[in-house]
Design an enzyme around this catalytic site. Structure first.
Site, PDB file in Angstrom:
ATOM      1  N   LYS A 112     -35.380  20.060  -0.939  1.00  0.00           N
ATOM      2  CA  LYS A 112     -35.252  19.597  -2.331  1.00  0.00           C
ATOM      3  C   LYS A 112     -34.501  18.259  -2.387  1.00  0.00           C
ATOM      4  O   LYS A 112     -34.953  17.309  -3.033  1.00  0.00           O
ATOM      5  CB  LYS A 112     -34.492  20.657  -3.145  1.00  0.00           C
ATOM      6  CG  LYS A 112     -33.936  20.168  -4.462  1.00  0.00           C
ATOM      7  CD  LYS A 112     -33.226  21.261  -5.225  1.00  0.00           C
ATOM      8  CE  LYS A 112     -31.760  21.457  -4.939  1.00  0.00           C
ATOM      9  NZ  LYS A 112     -30.860  20.438  -5.497  1.00  0.00           N
ATOM     10  N   ASN A 113     -33.341  18.199  -1.714  1.00  0.00           N
ATOM     11  CA  ASN A 113     -32.484  17.021  -1.870  1.00  0.00           C
ATOM     12  C   ASN A 113     -32.966  15.800  -1.083  1.00  0.00           C
ATOM     13  O   ASN A 113     -32.413  14.722  -1.214  1.00  0.00           O
ATOM     14  CB  ASN A 113     -31.029  17.367  -1.506  1.00  0.00           C
ATOM     15  CG  ASN A 113     -30.414  18.278  -2.557  1.00  0.00           C
ATOM     16  OD1 ASN A 113     -30.991  18.474  -3.633  1.00  0.00           O
ATOM     17  ND2 ASN A 113     -29.261  18.851  -2.252  1.00  0.00           N
ATOM     18  N   CYS A 152     -21.349  19.603 -14.593  1.00  0.00           N
ATOM     19  CA  CYS A 152     -22.096  20.854 -14.512  1.00  0.00           C
ATOM     20  C   CYS A 152     -21.123  21.925 -14.080  1.00  0.00           C
ATOM     21  O   CYS A 152     -19.921  21.669 -13.961  1.00  0.00           O
ATOM     22  CB  CYS A 152     -23.299  20.735 -13.590  1.00  0.00           C
ATOM     23  SG  CYS A 152     -22.872  20.690 -11.854  1.00  0.00           S
ATOM     24  N   ARG A 199     -18.349  15.791 -11.760  1.00  0.00           N
ATOM     25  CA  ARG A 199     -19.409  15.008 -11.138  1.00  0.00           C
ATOM     26  C   ARG A 199     -19.654  13.646 -11.811  1.00  0.00           C
ATOM     27  O   ARG A 199     -20.722  13.383 -12.365  1.00  0.00           O
ATOM     28  CB  ARG A 199     -20.689  15.839 -11.073  1.00  0.00           C
ATOM     29  CG  ARG A 199     -20.450  17.166 -10.379  1.00  0.00           C
ATOM     30  CD  ARG A 199     -21.692  17.942 -10.142  1.00  0.00           C
ATOM     31  NE  ARG A 199     -22.504  17.384  -9.071  1.00  0.00           N
ATOM     32  CZ  ARG A 199     -23.658  17.911  -8.678  1.00  0.00           C
ATOM     33  NH1 ARG A 199     -24.129  18.979  -9.280  1.00  0.00           N
ATOM     34  NH2 ARG A 199     -24.339  17.374  -7.705  1.00  0.00           N
ATOM     35  N   ASP A 239     -22.782  23.076   0.123  1.00  0.00           N
ATOM     36  CA  ASP A 239     -23.930  23.856  -0.372  1.00  0.00           C
ATOM     37  C   ASP A 239     -24.125  25.168   0.391  1.00  0.00           C
ATOM     38  O   ASP A 239     -24.989  25.967   0.030  1.00  0.00           O
ATOM     39  CB  ASP A 239     -25.218  23.020  -0.289  1.00  0.00           C
ATOM     40  CG  ASP A 239     -25.251  21.920  -1.335  1.00  0.00           C
ATOM     41  OD1 ASP A 239     -24.451  21.974  -2.283  1.00  0.00           O
ATOM     42  OD2 ASP A 239     -26.080  20.995  -1.190  1.00  0.00           O
ATOM     43  N   ARG A 250     -34.528  26.577  -9.206  1.00  0.00           N
ATOM     44  CA  ARG A 250     -34.333  25.125  -9.062  1.00  0.00           C
ATOM     45  C   ARG A 250     -34.387  24.711  -7.605  1.00  0.00           C
ATOM     46  O   ARG A 250     -34.761  23.580  -7.293  1.00  0.00           O
ATOM     47  CB  ARG A 250     -32.951  24.730  -9.624  1.00  0.00           C
ATOM     48  CG  ARG A 250     -32.874  24.683 -11.123  1.00  0.00           C
ATOM     49  CD  ARG A 250     -31.546  24.098 -11.558  1.00  0.00           C
ATOM     50  NE  ARG A 250     -31.210  23.008 -10.660  1.00  0.00           N
ATOM     51  CZ  ARG A 250     -29.990  22.765 -10.185  1.00  0.00           C
ATOM     52  NH1 ARG A 250     -28.970  23.498 -10.539  1.00  0.00           N
ATOM     53  NH2 ARG A 250     -29.780  21.756  -9.370  1.00  0.00           N
TER      54      ARG A 250
HETATM   55  N1  EPU Z   1     -18.170  11.502  -6.870  1.00  0.00           N
HETATM   56  C1  EPU Z   1     -17.385  10.635  -7.600  1.00  0.00           C
HETATM   57  N2  EPU Z   1     -17.997   9.549  -8.168  1.00  0.00           N
HETATM   58  C2  EPU Z   1     -19.325   9.297  -8.027  1.00  0.00           C
HETATM   59  C3  EPU Z   1     -20.111  10.193  -7.283  1.00  0.00           C
HETATM   60  C4  EPU Z   1     -19.496  11.290  -6.703  1.00  0.00           C
HETATM   61  O1  EPU Z   1     -16.194  10.830  -7.747  1.00  0.00           O
HETATM   62  O2  EPU Z   1     -19.797   8.292  -8.583  1.00  0.00           O
HETATM   63  C5  EPU Z   1     -17.544  12.689  -6.256  1.00  0.00           C
HETATM   64  C6  EPU Z   1     -18.099  14.001  -6.809  1.00  0.00           C
HETATM   65  O3  EPU Z   1     -17.460  14.380  -8.010  1.00  0.00           O
HETATM   66  C7  EPU Z   1     -17.832  14.957  -5.668  1.00  0.00           C
HETATM   67  C8  EPU Z   1     -18.021  14.079  -4.435  1.00  0.00           C
HETATM   68  O4  EPU Z   1     -17.927  12.735  -4.899  1.00  0.00           O
HETATM   69  O5  EPU Z   1     -16.494  15.412  -5.718  1.00  0.00           O
HETATM   70  C9  EPU Z   1     -19.342  14.249  -3.718  1.00  0.00           C
HETATM   71  O6  EPU Z   1     -20.412  14.206  -4.644  1.00  0.00           O
HETATM   72  P1  EPU Z   1     -21.835  13.585  -4.298  1.00  0.00           P
HETATM   73  O7  EPU Z   1     -22.035  12.372  -5.144  1.00  0.00           O
HETATM   74  O8  EPU Z   1     -21.992  13.454  -2.833  1.00  0.00           O
HETATM   75  O9  EPU Z   1     -22.788  14.727  -4.833  1.00  0.00           O
HETATM   76  P2  EPU Z   1     -24.223  14.476  -5.418  1.00  0.00           P
HETATM   77  O10 EPU Z   1     -24.834  13.324  -4.757  1.00  0.00           O
HETATM   78  O11 EPU Z   1     -24.178  14.515  -6.896  1.00  0.00           O
HETATM   79  C10 EPU Z   1     -25.540  15.891  -3.652  1.00  0.00           C
HETATM   80  C11 EPU Z   1     -26.473  17.081  -3.672  1.00  0.00           C
HETATM   81  C12 EPU Z   1     -25.663  18.337  -3.992  1.00  0.00           C
HETATM   82  C13 EPU Z   1     -24.592  18.501  -2.910  1.00  0.00           C
HETATM   83  C14 EPU Z   1     -23.715  17.250  -2.842  1.00  0.00           C
HETATM   84  C15 EPU Z   1     -22.686  17.290  -1.740  1.00  0.00           C
HETATM   85  C16 EPU Z   1     -28.554  16.082  -4.369  1.00  0.00           C
HETATM   86  C17 EPU Z   1     -29.600  15.927  -5.422  1.00  0.00           C
HETATM   87  N3  EPU Z   1     -27.497  16.849  -4.678  1.00  0.00           N
HETATM   88  O12 EPU Z   1     -24.983  15.815  -4.950  1.00  0.00           O
HETATM   89  O13 EPU Z   1     -26.582  19.437  -3.936  1.00  0.00           O
HETATM   90  O14 EPU Z   1     -23.787  19.620  -3.198  1.00  0.00           O
HETATM   91  O15 EPU Z   1     -24.545  16.082  -2.645  1.00  0.00           O
HETATM   92  O16 EPU Z   1     -23.303  17.432  -0.515  1.00  0.00           O
HETATM   93  O17 EPU Z   1     -28.690  15.551  -3.283  1.00  0.00           O
HETATM   94  C18 EPU Z   1     -27.433  21.528  -4.539  1.00  0.00           C
HETATM   95  O18 EPU Z   1     -28.481  21.240  -3.940  1.00  0.00           O
HETATM   96  O19 EPU Z   1     -27.196  22.708  -4.951  1.00  0.00           O
HETATM   97  C19 EPU Z   1     -26.428  20.507  -4.787  1.00  0.00           C
HETATM   98  C20 EPU Z   1     -25.463  20.639  -5.707  1.00  0.00           C
END
Ligand code: EPU
Length: 417
Positions: free
Chosen positions: A22-23, A116, A121, A304, A396
């Site tokens: 998915k990701n 969420c 996030r 995850d 999802r």
């Molecule tokens: N963060 C910030 N600022 C930003 C972006 C992130 O502070 O601008 C913080 C977040 O709050 C968090 C940390 O950085 O504490 C890591 O977040 P990240 O941005 O890496 O998460 P994401 O990109 O929103 C993806 C996956 C998630 C997975 C996380 C961590 C996708 C679509 N989603 O989310 O997947 O948990 O990386 O590996 O790739 C899932 O599939 O169930 C899922 C939640």
């Protein structure tokens, strides 16, 4: 809405094929916005989040066709640069269209995704990076609006490692003028998969999979064909299911190299692991031992997989400790697991699990995808019947989870409410 019903106590045995990730599929589908012809992707999982990104692309005027696991995206008809709240609210990853829309259309207006169940996030790092690439950014009426005649390469440092942040900036930088360096970039296999697809489109990217990625902008990208990598989190979830039920399960169509931390922890817990190219066998032939786990960015232990391992620890001997370092509220499964009889104490970012619980089935629900998966796992070993409500979250991210578990011998089915 459907619910999933599990009757606990069956040992899982047999083979299960792992679906596309998915990701990885989400950013790759979004990256099609950078080209103006048909991009053809295979091994795309049939999931609610994938339907959401397709719906979003279609709302931008993009032509999308799906035939089984093959999806063809043609953005030559791209006519809008606005991602509306009605679609973005269904899936946070919709923010992935921000970078490519801005690069291709010189403008993007995307509804802010908001928090969420697992955390606030924020997307400040996505926005900081785009601003450094020369975009003018405004936040108004719940939308982020970005404008730039042509983005200009820059050096961007991530304060926190962000997966979709890295992906968004990669997709913006590939068409920028000059060189962009992403420092402290995410190293997840899904980032590498996106970079591979972008490179095949004609982008110049070096260092994907390391903390420093260098992108040299090009003027145009062309359509591609690509296969989506296997889902390492779905694989990890089935590996836990095998160990938990003292089973013997072989995963096929998976990538063992992406599962190092998960395999290591399962082996430490006492599971037997056999790996071959594209497959992993998990044998739960020994009693489970407690573990200490700290979630980290890749190649560390994935957040995850945290909820699923917590269930494993409820069945292991002794005390286990989980420290969740990525998301501030990712213990939402704990209260539901406790209702099934688990002995878990949470203090801040740490959960202490006292093992050898005897779980007993009950109706449960969770507001997060991986938390819901952990409840299915708990149901497999709970005495009696466990009903998992709000199946929406499972759908999802897990393709036909009940069918795949049935095939392994679980007593599990879906019911319409
Ligand atoms: N963060 C910030 N600022 C930003 C972006 C992130 O502070 O601008 C913080 C977040 O709050 C968090 C940390 O950085 O504490 C890591 O977040 P990240 O941005 O890496 O998460 P994401 O990109 O929103 C993806 C996956 C998630 C997975 C996380 C961590 C996708 C679509 N989603 O989310 O997947 O948990 O990386 O590996 O790739 C899932 O599939 O169930 C899922 C939640």
């Amino acid at each position: 809405m459907d619910k999933i019903v599990v009757e606990g106590g069956r040992r899982l045995e047999g083979k299960v094929a792992i679906s596309g990730a998915k990701n990885a599929a989400l950013p790759i589908l979004a990256s099609s916005l950078l080209t103006d012809g048909p991009c053809r992707y295979t091994n795309v999982p049939d999931l609610r989040d994938i339907h959401s990104i397709i719906e979003l692309l279609q709302s931008l005027g993009v032509h999308v066709e799906r035939d089984g696991q093959t999806v063809v995206v043609n953005a030559s008809s791209l006519s809008s640069s606005e991602a509306l709240y009605e679609i973005v609210r269904k899936m946070r990853a919709s923010i992935l269209v921000l970078g490519p829309l801005l690069a291709r259309m010189q403008h993007a207006r995307v509804s802010l995704p908001g928090g969420c169940a697992i955390g606030a996030r924020p997307i400040n790092l996505h926005l900081k990076g785009l601003a450094l690439l020369g975009a003018e950014i405004d936040l108004e009426h719940g939308y982020v609006e970005a404008r730039a005649a042509r983005l200009k390469g820059a050096e961007i440092y991530f304060d926190t490692v962000s997966v979709t942040g890295t992906e968004n900036l990669l997709m913006a930088a590939v068409l920028a003028e000059g060189v962009t360096i992403l420092r402290n970039a995410a190293r997840e296999p899904e980032v590498v998969a996106l970079a591979d697809v972008l490179r095949r489109m004609g982008a110049k990217i070096e260092g994907a999979g390391t903390a420093n990625i260098t992108v040299t902008g090009v003027d145009r990208l062309h359509p591609v064909e690509a296969d989506i990598i296997p889902d390492r989190i779905e694989a990890g979830t089935f590996m836990v299911a095998a160990a938990l039920t003292a089973g013997d399960v072989t995963l096929t169509d998976c990538e063992p190299d992406h599962l190092g931390a998960v395999t290591d922890k399962l082996a430490q817990a006492g599971a037997g692991i056999e790996q071959a190219p594209g497959s992993i066998r998990v044998l739960g032939d020994r009693p489970l031992a407690g573990l200490d786990i700290r979630t980290q960015t890749y190649p560390g232990f994935p957040t995850d997989m945290q909820a699923q391992f917590m269930v494993l620890m409820t069945m292991a001997a002794g005390q286990s400790i989980i420290t969740e370092t990525i998301f501030e509220n990712r213990f939402i499964h704990v209260s539901e697991l406790k209702r099934l009889g688990a002995d878990i104490v949470v203090s801040g970012e740490t959960a202490v699990i006292r093992g050898r619980a005897s779980l007993s089935g009950a109706p449960v629900m969770a507001t997060d995808l991986r938390a819901s998966a952990s409840l299915v796992l708990a149901g497999l070993v709970a005495e009696g019947v466990t009903e998992i409500n709000r199946v929406y979250h499972l759908d999802r991210g897990y393709e036909r989870i009940e069918a795949k578990l049935q095939q392994l011998g679980a007593s599990i089915w879906r019911e319409k409410i």
